[in-house]
Scaffold this motif. Structure first.
Motif, short mmCIF file in Angstrom:
data_model
loop_
_atom_site.label_atom_id
_atom_site.label_comp_id
_atom_site.label_asym_id
_atom_site.label_seq_id
_atom_site.Cartn_x
_atom_site.Cartn_y
_atom_site.Cartn_z
N ASN A 1 0.83 -1.20 0.00
CA ASN A 1 0.00 0.00 0.00
C ASN A 1 0.87 1.26 0.00
O ASN A 1 0.59 2.21 -0.74
N GLU A 2 1.93 1.27 0.81
CA GLU A 2 2.83 2.43 0.85
C GLU A 2 3.50 2.66 -0.51
O GLU A 2 3.62 3.80 -0.96
N LEU A 3 3.94 1.56 -1.15
CA LEU A 3 4.56 1.70 -2.46
C LEU A 3 3.59 2.27 -3.48
O LEU A 3 3.95 3.12 -4.30
N MET B 1 8.42 6.24 -13.24
CA MET B 1 8.31 4.91 -13.84
C MET B 1 8.87 3.83 -12.92
O MET B 1 8.30 2.74 -12.80
N ILE B 2 9.98 4.11 -12.26
CA ILE B 2 10.57 3.13 -11.34
C ILE B 2 9.62 2.88 -10.17
O ILE B 2 9.38 1.73 -9.78
N ALA B 3 9.06 3.94 -9.61
CA ALA B 3 8.12 3.78 -8.50
C ALA B 3 6.87 3.02 -8.95
O ALA B 3 6.36 2.16 -8.22
N SER B 4 6.43 3.29 -10.15
CA SER B 4 5.26 2.59 -10.68
C SER B 4 5.54 1.10 -10.87
O SER B 4 4.70 0.26 -10.52
N GLU B 5 6.71 0.77 -11.39
CA GLU B 5 7.07 -0.64 -11.57
C GLU B 5 7.24 -1.36 -10.24
O GLU B 5 6.84 -2.51 -10.09
N LYS B 6 7.85 -0.69 -9.27
CA LYS B 6 7.99 -1.29 -7.95
C LYS B 6 6.63 -1.60 -7.35
O LYS B 6 6.41 -2.68 -6.78
N ALA B 7 5.70 -0.66 -7.46
CA ALA B 7 4.35 -0.87 -6.93
C ALA B 7 3.66 -2.01 -7.66
O ALA B 7 3.00 -2.86 -7.04
N SER B 8 3.83 -2.06 -8.97
CA SER B 8 3.20 -3.11 -9.77
C SER B 8 3.75 -4.49 -9.41
O SER B 8 3.00 -5.45 -9.21
N ILE B 9 5.07 -4.59 -9.32
CA ILE B 9 5.71 -5.87 -9.00
C ILE B 9 5.33 -6.34 -7.60
O ILE B 9 5.04 -7.51 -7.38
#
Length: 122
Positions: free
Chosen positions: A64-66, A90-98
């Motif tokens: 949730n935090e990510l 984009m990096i934050a978005s990918e981290k949240a997605s993964i």
């Protein structure tokens, strides 16, 4: 091809966590050896094993935090914040997605294990 990169990222995170755990074990072993050489300093209490529900809620909170930080970065980028560049977004978005995909897989496996146990003959 995108899933392969996601899997590799998750695997590298697991390897990092494993190496950190191994390092902690080495430090504890070194301390135990020193304690035997120097004599007993004090009795060490065994650490309490965390509950599965606590670990699961911590994982959900982390995901949730990510996702919230990713959304905050997206909003800041959309508003034209000069301190936020597209690569960070984009990096934050990918981290949240993964992290969300990994949590979903864990949930699916827990549900499958529960169903398997419930379908076992008594």
């Amino acid at each position: 091809m995108v899933q392969r990169a996601d899997i590799n990222s998750v695997l590298s995170e697991i390897r990092n966590m494993r190496s950190q755990m191994m390092e902690n074990q080495r430090v504890e072993q070194d301390n135990n050896i020193r304690g035997r050489i120097d004599g007993p300093s004090r009795v060490q209490e065994t650490p309490e094993t965390p509950k599965f529900s606590d670990m699961l809620s911590q994982a959900v909170g982390s995901v949730n935090e990510l996702q919230q930080s990713s959304n905050d970065l997206k909003t800041a980028y959309d508003m034209g914040d000069p301190n936020v560049d597209i690569t960070r977004v984009m990096i934050a978005s990918e981290k949240a997605s993964i992290s969300f995909e990994a949590l979903t897989q864990v949930r699916n496996r827990v549900v499958k294990a529960y169903e398997d146990i419930m379908n076992m003959p008594v």
